[in-house]
Write a protein that holds these residues in place. Structure first.
Motif, PDB file in Angstrom:
ATOM      1  N   SER A 177      37.607  29.106  42.296  1.00 42.41           N
ATOM      2  CA  SER A 177      37.409  29.675  43.625  1.00 42.41           C
ATOM      3  C   SER A 177      38.008  31.069  43.712  1.00 42.41           C
ATOM      4  N   TYR A 178      39.171  31.267  43.118  1.00 38.47           N
ATOM      5  CA  TYR A 178      39.796  32.589  43.123  1.00 38.47           C
ATOM      6  C   TYR A 178      38.985  33.582  42.288  1.00 38.47           C
ATOM      7  N   ARG A 179      38.381  33.107  41.173  1.00 35.12           N
ATOM      8  CA  ARG A 179      37.556  34.012  40.368  1.00 35.12           C
ATOM      9  C   ARG A 179      36.327  34.464  41.136  1.00 35.12           C
ATOM     10  N   THR A 180      35.742  33.532  41.899  1.00 36.75           N
ATOM     11  CA  THR A 180      34.531  33.859  42.655  1.00 36.75           C
ATOM     12  C   THR A 180      34.836  34.777  43.832  1.00 36.75           C
ATOM     13  N   MET A 181      35.983  34.546  44.491  1.00 32.86           N
ATOM     14  CA  MET A 181      36.331  35.301  45.700  1.00 32.86           C
ATOM     15  C   MET A 181      37.484  36.272  45.432  1.00 32.86           C
ATOM     16  N   TRP A 182      37.521  36.880  44.247  1.00 34.98           N
ATOM     17  CA  TRP A 182      38.662  37.709  43.847  1.00 34.98           C
ATOM     18  C   TRP A 182      38.869  38.924  44.755  1.00 34.98           C
ATOM     19  N   ALA A 183      37.788  39.406  45.384  1.00 35.55           N
ATOM     20  CA  ALA A 183      37.900  40.641  46.171  1.00 35.55           C
ATOM     21  C   ALA A 183      38.883  40.500  47.323  1.00 35.55           C
ATOM     22  N   ALA A 184      38.908  39.329  47.981  1.00 33.86           N
ATOM     23  CA  ALA A 184      39.776  39.149  49.150  1.00 33.86           C
ATOM     24  C   ALA A 184      41.248  39.192  48.783  1.00 33.86           C
ATOM     25  N   PRO A 185      41.726  38.408  47.794  1.00 29.67           N
ATOM     26  CA  PRO A 185      43.154  38.490  47.467  1.00 29.67           C
ATOM     27  C   PRO A 185      43.554  39.846  46.868  1.00 29.67           C
ATOM     28  N   VAL A 186      42.666  40.466  46.084  1.00 26.55           N
ATOM     29  CA  VAL A 186      42.985  41.776  45.505  1.00 26.55           C
ATOM     30  C   VAL A 186      43.129  42.815  46.617  1.00 26.55           C
TER      31      VAL A 186
END
Length: 398
Positions: free
Chosen positions: A24-33
């Motif tokens: 899930s973090y790989r797919t949505m990496w833009a938000a946490p970055v």
């Protein structure tokens, strides 16, 4: 070129994606970055006044992949296990529900179910019925059999009478009208065909059909009958305890005896007859006492008679097949287990086999009748523009 027309459904495409938290973090990496970079810029800018507002929002951005992963987890179906008291409460509620059908679906309304019964401020029966009501009444008969409130004979008798009345009602292209007067059996105006009601009735009839055909392989009097008796007695006991602090001796003894029979079900015709004979005698005693002590308590009197009627109905069912106590030696040495209707057919040349054959013919006839009544034409209800069925059709306007 090959395979150019192959279609990959969305659920197949999703199978190649991981479902773990890290996926899930790989797919949505833009938000946490973005959250981390923005936080770093705010710290570098040394503007503490905005940190209290910005950091909670940035924290939500950072954990958004975790939140998306969590809410995407499959729902775990939790199986609810009811306690004995909860189950008994629901069964007593079912028995009270069946009282409506056994009271109001009868000769006065041509075995068609009235739409409702009003208790207050005055008692009023709505002598009208709909296709949905008729279908539910038919399934209520089958449910009452499954719960042990009526034997097979009563189930078939009630079903035959209702279906015969339904067969004599005016219809349109196989469809029953939305409302009928249950006493005159005439359709109420405007004569209207409801797609929903027709669909409900067809589903009810097609559900009833296999339920009836399965009766051939059920015991002539199944173990559920004692559970049904226990439900009725439970409602009677509850009604009595509302008015008194303790049960009378004969009702208390009946309760204990029936509980024992429910725990240890009779497994032979002889023991079945013996149990029912004891219960009926005890029921007669309870009815007599309640009619003396509480003659004006309609509920108590009704439920005491209901219990006695159930006992008598079970005995009559066995007598119908020539399986009553008087048909066999007192010690029961010649009796085996409790046979099914199909097994009774093997007793060639006996009244038992003759009655079983009659019963099988009735079941098969009802099954055919259910199938016939479920056949309806739908062409006139189909909307060519919307490619779906219309909600209904007003016959009086056409």
């Amino acid at each position: 070129r090959k395979n150019m027309l192959e279609w990959n459904p969305s659920n197949n495409a999703d199978r190649g994606r991981g479902t773990s938290l890290m996926d899930s973090y790989r797919t949505m990496w833009a938000a946490p970055v973005t959250a981390v970079l923005t936080a770093a810029l705010l710290v570098a800018a040394r503007t503490p006044s905005v940190w209290a507002i910005a950091f909670p929002i940035l924290a939500l951005w950072f954990i958004s992949p975790a939140m998306a992963w969590w809410i995407s987890q499959p729902i775990v179906n939790r199986r609810v296990i009811l306690t004995e008291d909860e189950t008994f409460f629901l069964r007593k509620l079912a028995r009270k529900t069946w009282r409506f059908f056994e009271t109001f679906v009868g000769d006065d309304d041509h075995w068609l179910p009235p739409d409702n019964y009003q208790e207050k401020p005055v008692s009023v029966i709505a002598h009208r019925t709909s296709p949905t009501n008729m279908g539910l009444a038919l399934l209520a008969n089958l449910a009452a059999y499954d719960f042990g409130y009526i034997p097979t004979g009563q189930l078939l008798d009630r079903t035959v009478k209702t279906l015969n009345s339904m067969g004599s009602l005016e219809r349109y292209c196989g469809h029953f009208y939305n409302w009928y007067d249950t006493q005159s059996m005439m359709p109420l105006h405007p004569r209207y065909v409801s797609s929903v009601d027709s669909g409900n009735l067809a589903g009810h009839l097609l559900t009833l059909q296999p339920g009836l055909l399965a009766l051939a392989d059920d015991p002539v009097l199944g173990k559920q009958f004692f559970d049904g008796l226990n439900d009725t007695l439970g409602v009677l006991v509850d009604a009595y305890m509302v008015l008194h602090d303790a049960l009378p001796d004969n009702l208390s003894a009946l309760q204990v005896a029936l509980e024992g029979m429910c725990r240890s079900q009779p497994v032979t015709i002889f023991s079945l007859n013996s149990c029912l004979d004891k219960l009926e005698k005890a029921a007669v005693s309870v009815v007599a006492e309640i009619e003396v002590i509480e003659p004006n308590r309609e509920k108590l009197v009704w439920w005491s008679h209901a219990f006695a009627r159930q006992c008598r109905a079970a005995i009559d069912e066995l007598v119908f097949f020539d399986l009553g106590l008087k048909s066999f030696p007192a010690d029961g040495t010649e009796l085996g287990g409790i046979p099914t209707l199909r097994e009774l057919l093997n007793r060639t040349g006996t009244l038992t086999a003759q009655r079983a054959e009659e019963r099988m013919a009735i079941i098969e006839g009802i099954a055919l009748q259910c199938d016939a009544l479920a056949q309806m034409e739908y062409d006139f209800l189909y909307d060519d523009m919307r490619h779906q069925l219309a909600i209904g059709y007003n016959v009086d306007e056409h």
